[in-house]
Design an enzyme around this catalytic site. Structure first.
Site, PDB file in Angstrom:
ATOM      1  N   GLY A   1       0.810  -1.221   0.000  1.00  0.00           N
ATOM      2  CA  GLY A   1       0.000   0.000   0.000  1.00  0.00           C
ATOM      3  C   GLY A   1       0.838   1.263   0.000  1.00  0.00           C
TER       4      GLY A   1
ATOM      5  N   GLY B   1       5.821  -4.922  12.543  1.00  0.00           N
ATOM      6  CA  GLY B   1       7.210  -5.392  12.586  1.00  0.00           C
ATOM      7  C   GLY B   1       8.177  -4.271  12.222  1.00  0.00           C
TER       8      GLY B   1
ATOM      9  N   ASP C   1       8.642 -13.944  13.718  1.00  0.00           N
ATOM     10  CA  ASP C   1      10.056 -14.261  13.506  1.00  0.00           C
ATOM     11  C   ASP C   1      10.912 -14.013  14.757  1.00  0.00           C
ATOM     12  OD1 ASP C   1       9.169 -14.639  10.932  1.00  0.00           O
ATOM     13  OD2 ASP C   1       9.850 -12.679  10.227  1.00  0.00           O
TER      14      ASP C   1
ATOM     15  N   ARG D   1      11.138 -43.011   6.766  1.00  0.00           N
ATOM     16  CA  ARG D   1      11.484 -41.927   5.853  1.00  0.00           C
ATOM     17  C   ARG D   1      12.249 -40.803   6.552  1.00  0.00           C
ATOM     18  NH1 ARG D   1       5.518 -41.354   3.059  1.00  0.00           N
ATOM     19  NH2 ARG D   1       5.950 -42.736   1.305  1.00  0.00           N
TER      20      ARG D   1
ATOM     21  N   HIS E   1       1.896 -20.513   6.062  1.00  0.00           N
ATOM     22  CA  HIS E   1       1.075 -19.585   6.855  1.00  0.00           C
ATOM     23  C   HIS E   1       0.286 -20.261   7.969  1.00  0.00           C
ATOM     24  CE1 HIS E   1       2.289 -17.219   3.431  1.00  0.00           C
ATOM     25  NE2 HIS E   1       2.071 -16.160   4.190  1.00  0.00           N
TER      26      HIS E   1
HETATM   27  O1  F6P Z   1       7.678 -11.851   8.920  1.00  0.00           O
HETATM   28  C1  F6P Z   1       6.681 -12.799   9.101  1.00  0.00           C
HETATM   29  C2  F6P Z   1       6.615 -13.759   7.958  1.00  0.00           C
HETATM   30  O2  F6P Z   1       5.637 -14.721   8.237  1.00  0.00           O
HETATM   31  C3  F6P Z   1       7.936 -14.407   7.582  1.00  0.00           C
HETATM   32  O3  F6P Z   1       8.293 -15.431   8.466  1.00  0.00           O
HETATM   33  C4  F6P Z   1       7.664 -14.838   6.167  1.00  0.00           C
HETATM   34  O4  F6P Z   1       8.840 -14.905   5.406  1.00  0.00           O
HETATM   35  C5  F6P Z   1       6.789 -13.733   5.635  1.00  0.00           C
HETATM   36  O5  F6P Z   1       6.217 -13.092   6.756  1.00  0.00           O
HETATM   37  C6  F6P Z   1       5.693 -14.183   4.703  1.00  0.00           C
HETATM   38  O6  F6P Z   1       5.036 -13.060   4.239  1.00  0.00           O
HETATM   39  P1  F6P Z   1       3.693 -13.110   3.389  1.00  0.00           P
HETATM   40  O7  F6P Z   1       2.552 -13.222   4.352  1.00  0.00           O
HETATM   41  O8  F6P Z   1       3.699 -11.820   2.669  1.00  0.00           O
HETATM   42  O9  F6P Z   1       3.744 -14.312   2.501  1.00  0.00           O
END
Ligand code: F6P
Length: 358
Positions: free
Chosen positions: A76, A115, A140, A175, A282
């Site tokens: 944005g 962040g 993170d 595995r 995610h």
């Molecule tokens: O900074 C948090 C985080 O989840 C990272 O660990 C990861 O690399 C990134 O954001 C993923 O971002 P997005 O949600 O834009 O895919």
């Protein structure tokens, strides 16, 4: 009219954001202040202002929810971050417009939950005449200025749960299972998740690895009679003499990801063992926050209101030695906390026979 403060959540979401919102609302109500929640990060500050009044009734029961009830975005008009250490500048007109929106609404100060990138923007808003308080947020856990951020514990809990599940299927099939986790350029999620989830090999960005050493560690486990091996790889991990793996995004940028599949392929080629990769992605950002994150989020929210009341503008809430303090946002931005290869934590992992592939 009651004194008004604003709050927004910016950047990637994480468990615990709603605990912050609730903490802010309850602490503000005690002072007889009204809280406006701006929608979708800084974008809610664009004229005419997109907000919702947050009150006790509207925030009841939200602490147990993942995500953020006021929405967020990491793109944005206000994006002031390109990569680690980069400072992009938010357009002056955008900041001036946001300041006018806040003035018109009678909002005296703004809490920004985000962040490192969002704190870089917060700093520019502060310099542009908007009184800001920062609340650090990231799964993170890589901000130097705070010993811990909420969201991290929940993300680690997801990794541990995944490893527990993958352990049984890996053992049944004899595995190797490679699990790719988030964390950007820091290995905290991989390190904590890996230790707690009983990983055999942990690959972190801070310790470049060698595929032959990984194969050696797996061979040793086989010789000892182990039926499976679990490998946790941080998305930012890279081999010695190699580079991080990135994927192009729909916005024409790049994001970390893909190293897990490569590690699995290289292990399979060297050990001839069936190897599978699981990318948690995610999942680590969603779902209910853990107890720790609910408490930390609440404490951060309450502290942010306190900082406004005391006039500590331009500061960010910070967790140090079990207490919530504050630091200047200017001192907090662009300072990442990474895993030190010689740290006690890494040594502890080595002492329980976890290999770092080095
Ligand atoms: O900074 C948090 C985080 O989840 C990272 O660990 C990861 O690399 C990134 O954001 C993923 O971002 P997005 O949600 O834009 O895919």
């Amino acid at each position: 009219m009651k004194p008004r403060i604003g709050i927004l959540t910016s950047g990637g979401d994480c468990p615990g954001l709603n605990a912050v919102l609730r903490g802010v609302v309850l602490a503000a109500e005690k002072l007889r202040w009204e809280v406006l929640g701006f929608r979708d990060g800084f974008e809610g500050l664009l004229p005419p202002g997109d907000f919702v009044v947050l009150d006790r009734a509207g925030t009841e029961g939200i602490m147990a929810l993942g995500g953020t009830i006021i929405g967020t975005t990491n793109r944005g008009h206000f994006i002031a971050k390109v990569g680690a250490g980069d400072r992009a500048v938010v357009a002056t007109e955008v900041i001036t417009d946001a300041r006018k929106v806040l003035e018109n609404l009678g909002v005296k100060s703004l809490i920004i939950v985000g962040g490192d990138g969002s704190m870089t923007t917060a700093l520019q808003l502060q310099e542009g005449g908007i009184d800001c308080i920062g609340v650090p947020k990231t799964i993170d856990n890589d901000l130097e200025a705070t010993a811990m951020t909420f969201g991290f514990d929940s993300a680690v809990a997801t990794v541990v749960d995944a490893l527990d599940r993958l352990h049984t299927t890996a053992t049944s099939h004899k595995r190797v299972m490679v699990v790719e986790v988030m964390g950007r350029h820091a290995g905290w999620i991989a390190l904590h998740g890996g230790i707690a989830g009983g990983a055999d090999i942990i690959l972190v960005p801070e310790i470049p690895f060698d595929y032959d050493k990984i194969a050696e560690a797996i061979g040793k486990r086989d010789a000892e009679g182990n039926l499976s091996s679990l490998v946790v790889v941080a998305e930012g991990a890279k081999p010695k003499h190699g580079d991080v793996v990135m994927q192009p995004t729909e916005a024409g940028e790049y994001r970390l990801g893909g190293i897990g599949e490569i590690v699995a392929r290289e292990i399979s080629a060297r050990t001839k063992k069936e190897t599978r990769c699981c990318v948690l992605g995610h999942l680590q950002r969603g779902g209910a926050p853990t107890t720790l994150d609910r408490i930390l989020g609440t404490r951060f929210g309450v502290k942010a209101v306190q900082l406004i009341n005391e006039g500590h503008f331009g500061s960010m809430v910070s967790y140090q030695n079990y207490q919530v303090h504050h630091v200047p946002i200017a001192d907090a931005v662009n300072r990442l906390r990474l895993v030190a290869p010689s740290s006690q934590m890494v040594q502890t992992a080595r002492d329980v026979e976890i290999s770092f592939g080095d």
